[in-house]
Structures are given as structure tokens and as C-alpha cells.
Design an enzyme around this catalytic site. Structure first.
Site, PDB file in Angstrom:
ATOM      1  N   ARG A 125     -54.007 -29.601 -24.755  1.00 36.26           N
ATOM      2  CA  ARG A 125     -55.312 -30.258 -24.645  1.00 36.26           C
ATOM      3  C   ARG A 125     -55.175 -31.790 -24.622  1.00 36.26           C
ATOM      4  NH1 ARG A 125     -58.597 -30.741 -21.964  1.00 36.26           N
ATOM      5  NH2 ARG A 125     -58.221 -28.545 -21.585  1.00 36.26           N
ATOM      6  N   ASP A 143     -73.562 -62.826  -8.770  1.00 36.73           N
ATOM      7  CA  ASP A 143     -74.100 -61.761  -9.605  1.00 36.73           C
ATOM      8  C   ASP A 143     -75.397 -61.210  -9.039  1.00 36.73           C
ATOM      9  OD1 ASP A 143     -74.123 -60.069 -11.842  1.00 36.73           O
ATOM     10  OD2 ASP A 143     -75.555 -61.394 -12.852  1.00 36.73           O
ATOM     11  N   LYS A 200     -65.693 -52.815 -18.756  1.00 42.75           N
ATOM     12  CA  LYS A 200     -66.424 -51.641 -19.258  1.00 42.75           C
ATOM     13  C   LYS A 200     -65.470 -50.448 -19.321  1.00 42.75           C
ATOM     14  CE  LYS A 200     -70.956 -53.145 -17.642  1.00 42.75           C
ATOM     15  NZ  LYS A 200     -72.049 -52.972 -16.670  1.00 42.75           N
ATOM     16  N   GLU A 238     -69.620 -67.514 -12.842  1.00 43.44           N
ATOM     17  CA  GLU A 238     -70.665 -66.618 -12.340  1.00 43.44           C
ATOM     18  C   GLU A 238     -71.887 -67.428 -11.917  1.00 43.44           C
ATOM     19  OE1 GLU A 238     -71.758 -63.016 -14.776  1.00 43.44           O
ATOM     20  OE2 GLU A 238     -73.716 -64.003 -14.745  1.00 43.44           O
ATOM     21  N   LYS A 298     -70.394 -67.366 -17.740  1.00 41.57           N
ATOM     22  CA  LYS A 298     -71.466 -66.486 -17.296  1.00 41.57           C
ATOM     23  C   LYS A 298     -72.827 -67.119 -17.569  1.00 41.57           C
ATOM     24  CE  LYS A 298     -70.431 -62.098 -17.526  1.00 41.57           C
ATOM     25  NZ  LYS A 298     -70.016 -60.731 -17.929  1.00 41.57           N
TER      26      LYS A 298
END
Lengths: 279, 279, 279, 279, 279, 279
Positions: free
Chosen positions: B99, B217, B134, B196, B166
Site C-alpha cells: 500500500r 496574474d 500548491k 507579479e 506579489k
């Protein structure tokens, strides 16, 4: 799930995640920003919250001076746009926490939200939705908790807190009954034991061997119904294999007690959660 | 990505994952089974392989006597039904590995496969597909590697190996140019810096401040095209925000250099991989 | 350098150092002394302070009840005889902390003080003094911070937060330009890249390859001046190799932007710091 | 010093040092270079070698496939230009090892070399040169070993393997004799005990209390000679405080048994050691 | 008990134990002895062997070059004077291993031997002897294994691998049945559940609640016999409380399935085991 | 024994012990119980208390909100039935702490109690009772402290804080005197040195070599008396080997200074300590 065990798991996971984002000099950008600030953690879409403990532990590790106040709790349903938590303190600390904290909330709320969808499908049938051991390596405790936050059952944690005789054990022992007997000879008298069966013949063998929980693997709804009838309350009946969101209602209606679905963790998109700095 | 760093990350992740599955007495069921055996790791659906290192390290930790031979390598395309690897040794060890080993392959191949789909959409445009931060907490190194196995770019690892100004930095400093200036004053002269921008005004400000990489962005394709024209080769152009599988072709055609997409890691279902014991 | 990253590094280093001094039964001598006391940390010679965080973390680990009040901060210039900090609490705890705490202050203030001497030599030239990766194993974060406290630049932290093409890369690739090209193909688009050159020919090659930072290795002042002229603002110019205290003024006057010197960490005698118990 | 303890210390230090240099993606530059290579570790100046164990452990951690062959051993005198070791294997692994391995050799050989200079000054006098606890935090075992490689004595490791009554203990107890008595009451009957004295009066008190080792703190040569006479073989005589390279010959000639010098570790410049890739 | 889990526990315990004996400079005495040697591990009294894994792991950690050959295995009965194992290699390594290795064998063989005495008393009755969670902190896995080597059952490992409703749970819930119900509502459907009862009234309540395992706490033999009759095969019957070596035969004859005894671990003197160097 | 070292050892041992009991989901049973409660730790039999630090650290790790108030301290004599401590807070936390906390108190108070019995036997003779290195792996610091709580001496901690020349060293060196000489050549001038002798001949050899502490191994009382006479105050005399509770009075009367007994730790039954919840 005990609070002490969960908090320890959350702290360890938070420390590892922060180490990933803050090696070397730490936040190269944020270090240039002095002064304080505040931000709101906001759900960009509807879902079920999970990950509060990990977010809190991460905040405490980044900066014990950060104030974190959750307005919603794990297991709560969130509307799109809703504020989940408020963070206040040093601006550089909030920036350092942002991505790590959101990654926990995004992933874990994703699992809770997917679970809630399964649970909603099974509503009214008496069947419970359960997780499997298909969890992201290193996040098992938190993902199992997320399933509970979504209304599901956590099932066994790992190979060590309950035994399960599966097809390959049966193959190695020469039959389901023989496998159960062999495992029982090693197993403590207090450990739980579940037996996976592929067909009704194996099911009879499992019941004869005294199985208290049986897992019906990859059966269609009709066979499951027949199996439930055959069991007749002598064992808990779990259904697994191909338990998708599309099939869960049909399977839940068979009379089975538990439906376990890998999809709760393997097919769950993250919930979109963001941190908006207040200006 | 250096081999030494990747292998160390894989080993640490494998140890944590095994600890999750094998606490207490370890495998309550498998311990009853003596003798040897062999199994095949098989892809149940088509995709791109990733996770080999972690699988190998997990096998070595479970039992140094296990033989693991990969027939396909990370980055290879797998057909449904194809054998990925062969494992041979003590039956109890194979069962204990199963597993945990599959969880690595399933999750990481899922990321590689999703990346490959984005890359295929952008083919011929010159735009590269890149990961974001992320990533699942605790798995960043392995998930970034999975993106590379799928044909994508890993982007920065964390907050520490490149700076990125940012929107909230700009807000705190009172403008993009002011923020860049403030960050530059703290930043080492050798560290990369990306800026950004939300619109063409900010873009001009960023270019004036000498930004070598700009991140557009959440712009639509037309605005991106205008931005690319405005940049005119003076900086690398990255596009982010809403880079979905549906939009990637359109965005890739704008002339941008890089498209970064959280979906590579947040929307990737696991690849279905199983271990079939040979009987 | 972010506060969170620095404090974590200081805590880990303090724990390791205390483990070295307090194994087995701990302080065999001090354990015999009950009651409370107080002591002053005093600079026995003039210099620049560094090591406060590590001293504070060590104190907290020895005994959370110890009171530590720093009267001077990292980066402050100390006169001989000046009180740096006051420690009060259990006498046995102060004695257990003494050597470990002073070792941090002595070593790190030594680095800060040596840096300040280099910085003073370069004053008025516009050239900045930078550290290298020649740091004591296990103390990199703290020694890099000490360089900053002394007025210098920290430079890259390790091999992972910026790329640097050096002579052996050029040799392996068959030229500086070829090496830059090969590294760029692997490097993320946001990572910084510096190129080391040995002569003006290589410098032209590096500039042609688009190097944003060039490192002039082991050149004499005249050659550096010529190089600065050749670069003409197209790249940041760093000088390294043989940057000794004796040569720093001459080298700083060449127009180079940065002088990096291993001597900041490899030739820095400890600052003499002591703890005087009050009686 | 036992081999097992030293190797464990070297391995732990090597792991920490590599973590400092290879976080995130590891070596951003070297990862671009495939193929094998070889390099020589060369002493750029004369000195005494130390650090072999740490270099070997670092190499094994970077890449178990690296071949490392030391041509000189710890404690050997090196001429300028001499080859210390040869490293062969994957080029990327050699590059990843380079700085970390050299930092160990540079720092530790620096300590060994400084010790050897002190030892040479004391030659023929019968006085031994000993280290103190002024060691770089985290490197005590390796720096104590370096002192031994340079011909010196390691002295006690920390506060836990021998007791030492110092001035502040005497002050707290109301006299040297009272302090010794108090410490003896807590100390195991097998632990060593040294007593620091400031003048001949305290020395008599220490001898009366049965001290087996006395430390003469900050005395001039004439006083030390008088003290040695007074002791008359009843105790081992150690001299400390202001034991500089300039004074060591004079102090060694006093008849003292041991001279302990912080300068072995606090004033030792690194030995210049480099790794030359073969081309 | 799975081999992988046991070996990992043994390795961790061995590392901790060696750290206790070999801090600082390691073996101050043995380091003076060069050359090789060999020794025999000999049982000075009769008993049952346990601790082989920990001894082997300790040997490998002290010196991978040590040869260790066990002539008897865990669970074997040893006669007084019998050779258990032969160790050969560097003399200093054998000396460094001696006490740590013997401490494992002494303690664990003591537990195995005590267990074997209980098992012998119960022979022929069908009752099994089981351990409790009264294990030495940090040694649970090894002591549970020692009980198995002595012929006993390991029982649950901790609070996490089976549930047990005890008197205080019953008190908190207002009765045994109510407590079982409350625990069942939280417990996974596959986890084992045992219910402790103090008298026959509680026993009926537990059986009514569907308990699969009942624990009769501190009952006399007559009451136990009545309880066994009342259970009539509907549950596994465990007896605990006051299970001493003197009473075990009487209790085993009651028809109970399992007798659990804290004395296996809390009253077991160490087996006398020594290492004789060959000369 | 320093407080800082002891508290660190207690915390580490507590964490390991809790990990043994609370893996996976933690306390499967107790998690079902909400609300608060309180309990008394009660001695079920008379003895000497030890283990307070470990109990307190375990409580803090389980739940920082738990209130723990010890009414008796380490080293205090307990009557049967006496309350040792009171614990109050969340019921689930008290239940999770119970077994781990009691295991520390039971084992360590058992050692302290056994020591006190030895000490009582030797009362009035001037002989002190000392521990050996026969301690449970992983608990050395706490068991050595327990011996001190029982009125005994801790002796050396491990191989690293004092040297001891034993029979096998003598055999390897060709005599006791030769062995002492060889060890002295490696040993720091401040480390203690004890010499084990088997007969009066070896004793003379040891005294001639300047041994400050001699260990008489396995001698009868008459020989010990002769040895004490022969030593005549020139060394501390320790007796070891066969120091049982039955013989301790006779051996203590010989004039020896110290009797060291493995039985303090290898033959000590746990003290029976329980936690009674208040209802």
C-alpha cells in the site's frame, strides 16, 4: 480519534511543510516587510472545512506571536466567499505562513468536501461512507480526520490496528477459511479481523470461520444484496471496489453497512481557499 | 534537481509513510505468512510514471532483502495493463510494502499524468508548463519532480530560492516599483526576482524597476498578448491564475514563455496502479 | 533573512551545543550549588556583537526560568568592558549555560567584527563586502547572519538558492558560454545565475550568454578595472579570490560592486566575551 | 577517543552540513552535468591534517557510489601542494561534496595545525598542550579530535565527564576548600576533579582538600614556578589563561604538566585546502 | 509481530542505549586497546532467550565490522553455562558493545523466562498467558516480543490497536452497557473491543452489549468458573488482576481462555548473561 | 545530577513511552469520553517514590492543560494507600496518561525502593550503596536518579565519564599495572580511573600504579577486610560481585567504602501504583 494524537500529527506535518517552504534564508521576499498586518482566510468556493489544527500549528511554529482566530470549525459547511479564519500579527509572519497554511486547508477541505458528497448520496440508506489506506504519504492522520469531518468513517489506520484477510492471503493459504485460521493463530485475541470475499462461496467460508466483518470486493448491486441476505446480521457488511460518486447511491441501497471508497482521497480536488491581506 | 537531494527526500518520505502503516506490531495480517513470493506493479490505466525513487526507498526500508526491478522509468508513458516493476522476496515484506509503495506511485504518477496533459495542450507554442507551490504538505520535492517527469518546469522550490513580489507586497510598499526596490535592498545580488503584475500599468512599472521575470496574474488572452508585446523580450513572461486544462491552449498561444498552473497538483486524480501477487 | 528561519536555526544549534556540554549527569560541578544568582555577559575587547538569538535559545533550553536581558543588540559595536547582557536565575542554570552561550557569542561576534573591519576598509567606495560558503559546518545560518550584523552581504546560502557557473563547469562543458547554456536548460526561469570568469575573454563570453552577475576570480586590480569598464553596467560585478584585509581597499576602489571574502569566516578570531557572576 | 563515538559524531556533523548546502532542489548548477570525473584534494599550504572521517562520511551521504581514497591520514604533516585524497565518481556528486568536504578539512586542519605550533613551542619541556571547551558549537568532538591530531590533549569533553571547581564555585561556597567539599558530596567516587586556583594561598587550600589536579589561572611564570615547587608532585599541575603562542615556551619551561589554551580553537585560521577536478 | 516492525524497534532501542553508554569521548578505557579479539555470550543461569535482534543491531551500530553469530535463537531454552552467541572483531568494539548488548539480553530473557514459568504452570489447561501494557517505557515492542518468546500472548500493543472498556469508562458513562455503546459510536467497525467486568451482573450487561472479549477483573476462581459458564462460548474470556505465579495454575483451571499478568514484566528478574573474552 | 539534564532525559523518555501507547488514532476507547475529571495517583504498597519528573513531562505532552500536583516528592517514603499526586483536567487526557505515567512511577519507585532496602542493611557501617551500568536500555538517567532517590550513589554514568580497568583489560595488556599504564597514556589528565582487582596481588599492583579507586571483585568478606587493611586509606575501596540483599550487611561491615550492586536495577519488582478516578 484522540485530540492528543491528532494535535501531535498536525504539529509534525506543519513542521515538515514549513521546512519545505522556509529553508536557507527563509522568505526572501517577505523579510523586507516590517510592521504588522492582518488577513482573512476565505473560501473561494463552497465546501466542508478541514485542516484547522494543522493551520494553527503552522502559525504557532512560524511565529508564536501570530493571533489566529477560526470563525468556522472543522466539519462546518462553508459558503463561497465565507471567512474561515482571521490572522493578525507581524506582516512578514503572515506572508511566511500563507502558502503552507492554505495548502493544508485546501487539500484537507478537499477531502472533507468529497466525503460529504458521498455521504449526501448515501443519505437515508443507513450505509456509512468509509476511507481506505489510499492516503497521501505523510498525511494519513490528517486525511483520515478530514474524512470524519466530511461525515465519513476513518476505518483502520494502518496494517497494525486491525487485521484484514484479502485475496492474496487467501491465495497464499489455499482458501479464505484457511487464511483466517492462519491469521487468527498469530493475532491477539482482542484485535479486530475483517475478511474480504469475492463471491458468495467465499462469503460462506468467511462466515463459517467466524468473521465479524466481511468486505465484499467489486460486486455488483444484485450480488451485494444477495450477500447481505446471506449474512443476515451475523457480520458487519462492507462494500469496496468501484465505489464511485456515480454508483454510491445504488450501492448504499443494497443494505450494506459500510461503503469504503478510495476516491475520497484519490479523486478529491482541493478546495479553493485564499488569504486576503487587509489593507 | 540533484539526485542526492531527491533520493534523500524520497527516503524521508518513505520512512514517514511506512511509520503510518506499520506502527505497533506492524502488519497484523501479513506476519502470519511465511515463505517467499513475487508481485508485479501494474498500471491499471494509461499515464506517465513518477515515484520510482520513493517506491525503491520504501522497499529497502521494509526489507533490504527485497528485490525491486523497475521495467519503466520516471517520465515514461504507461499503457493500461503495463508492468511497471517486479518485486520479489519474503511474502510478508511484499505485503507490508504494497500500500505504501502504491500510494507513492498513484499520487505522483497522477501529478505527472496531469502535467503531461497540460504540456500536450501547449505543444508547438513554445510556452512551458510550470508547477506552483500548491503541493501536498511534506511531498513538495517529490511532486515537483513529478511535474518534471510529466514534461513541466518545477519553478521555485519555496520562499527561499527566489523572490517574488506579489500584489500584497505592492500594496504594503505603495506600488510595484517601490516593492521591488524594498526587496532588492534586502535580497542577495545573486538571487532571482520575479514580479507579479495585474495590469499593463504595473507591468511598465515592473520593467522600469528592472524585473527579469514578470508574472501576469489573471489576465485574459488579449491582455496577455498586449503584455508580451510591451515586454518585447526584455523579461521572461509567466502567466498564472486560471490556467486550466480548458484554457491552456489559448493561453499558450499568446506568446507567453511560461504558464504556471496549480491544477497540476490540486486537480490531479491518482493514477490507478496495483500490485498483483504471482501465484 | 527571515526571523522565523533564523530563530529555528538558532534553536537547533543551541540544542546541539548544549548536548555536547551536558551529556550523562549534566554539570557534575554546578549541580552541587543551590540558590540563585546573576551574571553579566561582558565584552573583554571591542568588536561587533552577534549571537544574541542563539544565546537566548540556549538559555531557554537550559532553564525556561532563566531571565536574560540583552542590553546591546546584534550588529551593535561594543567597547571593551561593556556589558552585553544580564542573566539571572538559578545559579546552577547560569553555570550550565555559561560556556555554551559564550561560545556562540565569541565565534559569531568574531565573524561580525572581522566583517566590520573589511566593511570599514571599503567605506566610501560603493563596494559591498560579501560572505562565501566557507562557513563552519552546522553554523551556516548563524555565520551568514553574523556577516550581515557586521555590515556585509550574506550572498547565496548554499548550492540551492542560486546557480553559479565556475571554472570546473566551464571545463566540463567546453567553455563558459556552453556551461551557462547547459545550466540554463536545467535551471528554473526564476533562479539567479552568476558566472565566474578568469579573464576578459571569458568575461565577454559570459556577458554574451546574458549573465546578470559575473564573478571575477583572482584578478589583479588593473584587470578588474578593465573588466568593470567592459561590463559597463550590463551585470553586477563581484570580485573574489585573495580578498584579504590588506587588499580590500585597493580592490574596492576598482569600481566592482561586491567583494566576497572567505576570510570573514576562515580568519576571524573569536571575540573575547566572558560571564562575570555577581557576588 | 573511541572510533565508534568519533565516526558517529562525524556522520551527524556531515549530515547537518550537507543539509545546509543542499536544501530545496540541491545543487542547481551541478545537476546539469552528467558523466563521471575525478578530483584531488590538495593542501594549498603546509599544515597538519584533520577531518578525514567527516569528509568520508559526507562523501558517503552525498553518493554511496563515490570512491574516496585518502593518501594522508589525520595527524599527518602536509606540505604545500601535497595531495591529501582522491575522489572519483559521478561529476555531479563530486561537485555537491566539494565545499562541504573542504569546510571540514579546512576548519579541522586549521585547529590541528595551530595545536602543532603550540606543541612545537613546548617541545622538550615535558609540558603537554591541551584544548579547552571553547569549541565551535556542534563541532566539539571533531575539534577535540583535531587537537589530538595536532599532538595535544583533548581535556574533558564537557561539564559531565569531570568536575572542575572554578573561581565562581569558590565564591559561592565561601572558599576553595569549602567548594571542593560541597562538590565531593555530590560527585561520584570515580569522577575526576580539578581545582582552579588564583594564588598560592588557594593552591594550599586545594591541596589540603586533596585535589588531584590543580589549575593555575592567569599566573605569571614566576608564580607558576613557585606553585610547581609547592605542589611537589602531589597533584597534576595545569596552567591556563593567557596561554598564547608567544608565551607558551616560557610557560612550558615552568615545570607545569599541562598548558591549556583556548587559542587552539579560537585563533586558528583555516588551512587552505582545495579540490582540483582532473580534466 | 512483523519482522520489519520488530527490527526497526530493536534498532532504535539499540541506538538509544548506545548513546547512553558512549557519549562524549566514548569508551575512555577501551579506546586504549588495539587489535582484535573474540568473546562468548554465556548464560550464567538457565532460562529462555530473548533480545537477539537488539543485540545484533547494537553490534552493527558500534562497528559494522563486528561478526556476531548466535548459536541459540530467541525463544530457545538455555542451560546454565551455555554459549548463546560468539562475537569477533576489534577488541575495542567488543568492549564498547558488551554492557549494552548484555543489558538487552538480561532484561528481555528475564521477561521471557518469567513468562515461560507462567506458561508451564498453565500447561494442559488450555488457558493462554498474556502480557499487559505494564512494560518498561521505551521497550514495549521488545518486551512484548519477549513474552511471545516465552510462550505467551502479546495482547494489544497500546491504546490504539484495540479498545477496552474498563471500570472508569463504565463509571463515566453510567454503566458497562452504556459505556460500550458510547465507545462503539466512535470506534471503527473493524477495531476489536474488550469489556472489563467486576461481577456477573456487569458480565451479563457486557454480553448483552455484544462484547466479543470480556475481561474478568480480580475475581476468585469460583466466580470465574461461574462466569465462564455464563458466557458459554459467546465471548473470549480473559482473567486479570492478581494473576501471580502462585495462583496461575488455579486460575488456569477455571476454563478461562486467557490469563493476563503484569508480573511477566514487573516481577521478572534479569537473566544472568555475561560476555567472556577469549584469551 | 543536574536538573536540566534530568528534565531533558525525562521528557525524551516520556515522549517515547507515549508514542508506544498512542500511535495511529491514539486512545480508541478514551476518545469517546468528553468532559473533565480528576484522579489520584495512589501507592498500593509501601516504598520510596521515584519518577515524578517523567510523570510530569508525560502529562504535559499528553495535554498541556492537565493539572498535576505532586503531594510527595522523589525520595519520599510512601505508606500503602498514600496519595502521591492529583491529576485534573480533560477526562480523555487523564485516561491517555494513566498507563504511561504509572509505568514510570512503578518501575522507578521499584528501583528506589530496592535501593532503600540495601541502604537500610548497610546503615551505620559507613559503606555506601552504588548502582552499576546494568540499567534498562533507554532509562539509564532515570534509573540512576532512582538509585539516588533510594539513598544510593549513581556511580559513573557510562563508559565515557570515568575509566575502569577490568579483568579483560588486564588480560589484554598482560597485567593490571600494564593495563593501567596503557589507559593512562590515552586518558585525559582530569578523568577518574578505577581499577578492578581479583586478589590481593593485583590490588598491590593497582596501588603501585597509583589507582585512586579500587574495585574488589567477587571477594569474600575476609579477603575484603584484608584488602581494606592493605589499602590503608590510599584509595577508595569499592566492592562488587554478588552484592545481594542477604550479603550486604556482612559486606558493609568490612570497612569498604562503596558496595555496588546490579540487583538495585535487575532484581527490583515494580512498586504497585495506581490511578483512581474520582467519581
Amino acid at each position: 480519534m484522540s485530540t492528543a494524537a491528532m494535535r501531535a500529527a498536525a504539529r509534525a506535518a506543519a513542521r515538515r511543510a514549513l521546512d519545505e517552504d522556509l529553508a536557507g534564508y527563509g522568505d526572501l521576499t517577505g523579510a523586507a516587510f516590517e510592521g504588522g498586518g492582518a488577513g482573512r482566510v476565505v473560501a473561494r468556493e463552497a465546501g466542508v472545512l478541514s485542516g484547522r489544527l494543522a493551520f494553527e500549528e503552522a502559525a504557532a511554529l512560524v511565529d508564536p506571536g501570530l493571533g489566529v482566530r477560526f470563525e468556522r470549525d472543522d466539519g462546518d459547511r462553508l459558503a463561497a466567499g465565507e471567512t474561515v479564519a482571521v490572522v493578525a500579527g507581524r506582516l512578514a509572519s503572515i506572508l511566511a505562513l500563507e502558502r503552507t497554511g492554505l495548502n493544508f486547508l485546501g487539500r484537507l477541505s478537499g477531502v472533507a468536501t468529497m466525503t460529504a458528497r458521498f455521504v449526501a448520496e448515501a443519505e437515508g440508506t443507513g450505509a456509512r461512507i468509509a476511507a481506505t489506506r489510499k492516503t497521501t504519504p505523510g498525511l494519513r492522520a490528517l486525511e483520515k480526520a478530514a474524512v470524519v469531518h466530511g461525515g465519513g468513517l476513518a476505518h483502520r489506520f494502518g496494517l497494525f490496528d486491525a487485521a484484514m484477510v484479502k485475496d492474496n492471503h487467501a491465495a497464499a493459504a489455499g482458501g479464505v477459511g484457511a487464511a483466517v485460521e492462519r491469521v487468527r493463530a498469530h493475532l491477539g485475541h482482542v484485535h479486530g479481523l475483517e475478511v474480504e470475499v469475492d463471491d458468495l462461496g467465499q462469503l460462506e467460508e468467511a462466515l463459517a470461520a467466524g468473521a465479524g466483518v466481511v468486505l465484499l470486493d467489486n460486486m455488483d448491486a444484485a450480488t451485494i444484496r444477495a450477500a447481505v441476505e446471506l449474512v443476515a446480521g451475523r457480520a458487519v457488511v462492507e462494500v469496496s471496489g468501484g465505489v464511485t460518486l456515480e454508483r454510491v447511491r445504488e450501492l448504499a441501497a443494497t443494505g450494506a453497512d459500510v461503503l469504503s471508497a478510495g476516491a475520497l482521497t484519490t479523486r478529491a480536488p482541493w478546495l479553493d481557499v485564499a488569504l486576503d491581506l487587509e489593507t
